[in-house]
Design a protein around this motif. Sequence first.
Motif, PDB file in Angstrom:
ATOM      1  N   GLY A  15       0.793  -1.216   0.000  1.00  0.00           N
ATOM      2  CA  GLY A  15       0.000   0.000   0.000  1.00  0.00           C
ATOM      3  C   GLY A  15       0.827   1.269   0.000  1.00  0.00           C
ATOM      4  O   GLY A  15       0.291   2.363  -0.227  1.00  0.00           O
ATOM      5  N   GLY A  16       2.113   1.128   0.235  1.00  0.00           N
ATOM      6  CA  GLY A  16       2.992   2.279   0.288  1.00  0.00           C
ATOM      7  C   GLY A  16       3.453   2.736  -1.086  1.00  0.00           C
ATOM      8  O   GLY A  16       3.032   2.195  -2.121  1.00  0.00           O
ATOM      9  N   SER A  17       4.312   3.731  -1.066  1.00  0.00           N
ATOM     10  CA  SER A  17       4.811   4.334  -2.302  1.00  0.00           C
ATOM     11  C   SER A  17       6.330   4.435  -2.275  1.00  0.00           C
ATOM     12  O   SER A  17       6.947   4.526  -1.205  1.00  0.00           O
ATOM     13  CB  SER A  17       4.233   5.740  -2.481  1.00  0.00           C
ATOM     14  OG  SER A  17       2.835   5.718  -2.619  1.00  0.00           O
ATOM     15  N   LEU A  18       6.901   4.429  -3.471  1.00  0.00           N
ATOM     16  CA  LEU A  18       8.336   4.646  -3.651  1.00  0.00           C
ATOM     17  C   LEU A  18       8.543   5.400  -4.941  1.00  0.00           C
ATOM     18  O   LEU A  18       7.742   5.261  -5.877  1.00  0.00           O
ATOM     19  CB  LEU A  18       9.094   3.319  -3.745  1.00  0.00           C
ATOM     20  CG  LEU A  18       9.483   2.559  -2.496  1.00  0.00           C
ATOM     21  CD1 LEU A  18      10.197   1.262  -2.896  1.00  0.00           C
ATOM     22  CD2 LEU A  18      10.350   3.397  -1.582  1.00  0.00           C
ATOM     23  N   ARG A  19       9.621   6.162  -4.996  1.00  0.00           N
ATOM     24  CA  ARG A  19      10.022   6.754  -6.263  1.00  0.00           C
ATOM     25  C   ARG A  19      11.449   6.318  -6.563  1.00  0.00           C
ATOM     26  O   ARG A  19      12.373   6.592  -5.783  1.00  0.00           O
ATOM     27  CB  ARG A  19       9.948   8.277  -6.252  1.00  0.00           C
ATOM     28  CG  ARG A  19      10.185   8.849  -7.650  1.00  0.00           C
ATOM     29  CD  ARG A  19      10.013  10.351  -7.721  1.00  0.00           C
ATOM     30  NE  ARG A  19      11.189  11.066  -7.257  1.00  0.00           N
ATOM     31  CZ  ARG A  19      11.495  12.319  -7.592  1.00  0.00           C
ATOM     32  NH1 ARG A  19      10.693  12.988  -8.415  1.00  0.00           N
ATOM     33  NH2 ARG A  19      12.569  12.914  -7.105  1.00  0.00           N
ATOM     34  N   LEU A  20      11.593   5.634  -7.681  1.00  0.00           N
ATOM     35  CA  LEU A  20      12.917   5.245  -8.150  1.00  0.00           C
ATOM     36  C   LEU A  20      13.452   6.317  -9.089  1.00  0.00           C
ATOM     37  O   LEU A  20      12.690   6.938  -9.830  1.00  0.00           O
ATOM     38  CB  LEU A  20      12.856   3.903  -8.880  1.00  0.00           C
ATOM     39  CG  LEU A  20      12.245   2.729  -8.124  1.00  0.00           C
ATOM     40  CD1 LEU A  20      12.333   1.470  -8.974  1.00  0.00           C
ATOM     41  CD2 LEU A  20      12.899   2.525  -6.787  1.00  0.00           C
ATOM     42  N   SER A  21      14.754   6.493  -9.035  1.00  0.00           N
ATOM     43  CA  SER A  21      15.422   7.424  -9.935  1.00  0.00           C
ATOM     44  C   SER A  21      16.516   6.692 -10.689  1.00  0.00           C
ATOM     45  O   SER A  21      17.114   5.742 -10.177  1.00  0.00           O
ATOM     46  CB  SER A  21      16.049   8.582  -9.159  1.00  0.00           C
ATOM     47  OG  SER A  21      15.076   9.310  -8.439  1.00  0.00           O
ATOM     48  N   GLN A  82       7.561   6.487 -10.368  1.00  0.00           N
ATOM     49  CA  GLN A  82       6.754   6.676  -9.165  1.00  0.00           C
ATOM     50  C   GLN A  82       5.853   5.463  -9.017  1.00  0.00           C
ATOM     51  O   GLN A  82       5.086   5.138  -9.933  1.00  0.00           O
ATOM     52  CB  GLN A  82       5.899   7.941  -9.283  1.00  0.00           C
ATOM     53  CG  GLN A  82       4.988   8.183  -8.098  1.00  0.00           C
ATOM     54  CD  GLN A  82       5.743   8.476  -6.811  1.00  0.00           C
ATOM     55  OE1 GLN A  82       6.696   9.239  -6.811  1.00  0.00           O
ATOM     56  NE2 GLN A  82       5.299   7.866  -5.713  1.00  0.00           N
ATOM     57  N   MET A  83       5.964   4.803  -7.878  1.00  0.00           N
ATOM     58  CA  MET A  83       5.215   3.578  -7.641  1.00  0.00           C
ATOM     59  C   MET A  83       4.298   3.782  -6.443  1.00  0.00           C
ATOM     60  O   MET A  83       4.779   4.022  -5.327  1.00  0.00           O
ATOM     61  CB  MET A  83       6.171   2.414  -7.390  1.00  0.00           C
ATOM     62  CG  MET A  83       7.178   2.217  -8.510  1.00  0.00           C
ATOM     63  SD  MET A  83       8.182   0.733  -8.302  1.00  0.00           S
ATOM     64  CE  MET A  83       9.114   1.171  -6.853  1.00  0.00           C
ATOM     65  N   ASN A  84       3.013   3.684  -6.675  1.00  0.00           N
ATOM     66  CA  ASN A  84       2.017   3.836  -5.619  1.00  0.00           C
ATOM     67  C   ASN A  84       1.240   2.539  -5.428  1.00  0.00           C
ATOM     68  O   ASN A  84       1.273   1.652  -6.295  1.00  0.00           O
ATOM     69  CB  ASN A  84       1.040   4.964  -5.970  1.00  0.00           C
ATOM     70  CG  ASN A  84       1.716   6.310  -6.114  1.00  0.00           C
ATOM     71  OD1 ASN A  84       2.698   6.604  -5.435  1.00  0.00           O
ATOM     72  ND2 ASN A  84       1.193   7.142  -6.994  1.00  0.00           N
ATOM     73  N   SER A  85       0.554   2.441  -4.315  1.00  0.00           N
ATOM     74  CA  SER A  85      -0.270   1.259  -4.007  1.00  0.00           C
ATOM     75  C   SER A  85       0.520  -0.023  -4.234  1.00  0.00           C
ATOM     76  O   SER A  85       0.056  -0.957  -4.897  1.00  0.00           O
ATOM     77  CB  SER A  85      -1.539   1.267  -4.869  1.00  0.00           C
ATOM     78  OG  SER A  85      -2.290   2.434  -4.645  1.00  0.00           O
ATOM     79  N   LEU A  86       1.705  -0.074  -3.697  1.00  0.00           N
ATOM     80  CA  LEU A  86       2.587  -1.217  -3.934  1.00  0.00           C
ATOM     81  C   LEU A  86       2.014  -2.496  -3.350  1.00  0.00           C
ATOM     82  O   LEU A  86       1.344  -2.494  -2.306  1.00  0.00           O
ATOM     83  CB  LEU A  86       3.965  -0.932  -3.351  1.00  0.00           C
ATOM     84  CG  LEU A  86       4.818   0.010  -4.207  1.00  0.00           C
ATOM     85  CD1 LEU A  86       5.956   0.605  -3.392  1.00  0.00           C
ATOM     86  CD2 LEU A  86       5.365  -0.734  -5.419  1.00  0.00           C
ATOM     87  N   LYS A  87       2.290  -3.588  -4.043  1.00  0.00           N
ATOM     88  CA  LYS A  87       1.821  -4.911  -3.671  1.00  0.00           C
ATOM     89  C   LYS A  87       3.027  -5.822  -3.475  1.00  0.00           C
ATOM     90  O   LYS A  87       4.083  -5.597  -4.075  1.00  0.00           O
ATOM     91  CB  LYS A  87       0.933  -5.474  -4.774  1.00  0.00           C
ATOM     92  CG  LYS A  87      -0.249  -4.600  -5.158  1.00  0.00           C
ATOM     93  CD  LYS A  87      -1.014  -5.186  -6.333  1.00  0.00           C
ATOM     94  CE  LYS A  87      -2.185  -4.306  -6.733  1.00  0.00           C
ATOM     95  NZ  LYS A  87      -2.929  -4.876  -7.890  1.00  0.00           N
ATOM     96  N   PRO A  88       2.867  -6.883  -2.691  1.00  0.00           N
ATOM     97  CA  PRO A  88       3.987  -7.822  -2.528  1.00  0.00           C
ATOM     98  C   PRO A  88       4.502  -8.362  -3.857  1.00  0.00           C
ATOM     99  O   PRO A  88       5.707  -8.607  -3.996  1.00  0.00           O
ATOM    100  CB  PRO A  88       3.374  -8.928  -1.659  1.00  0.00           C
ATOM    101  CG  PRO A  88       2.327  -8.221  -0.863  1.00  0.00           C
ATOM    102  CD  PRO A  88       1.744  -7.192  -1.798  1.00  0.00           C
TER     103      PRO A  88
END
Length: 125
Positions: A15-21, A82-88
Amino acid sequence: QVQLVESGGKLVQAGGSLRLSCTASGRTFSSYCMGWFRQAPGKERESVAATSRNGVITRYEDSVKGRFTISRDNAKNTVYLQMNSLKPEDTAIYYCAAAQGSRTIYTDRRSYDYWGQGTQVTVSS
């Protein structure tokens, strides 16, 4: 030739978010189509998202549509994911890649000429 360095991967809860660069060396970043790929253990490397040279055209793998956004800043030689609503099931090593071909955009990993070293994204349930 271009060198690519990814950053931003880490452990995050579902459910979290990450931003990769992904930052590229050299002065010709805007001449490359860029893509993000991922590879989970025991699986083939798959396309996640791709963008055209000017960032106007984008493509997404079906499982990430509506959750992930690819963008680029040619002035900073950087492409983002940008990655939102992350899932396993998003757990994987994420790679950025650059393609120097003549097409507007590429999704096939075989079309990419340069790759970063990857950054680990782990999504816990």
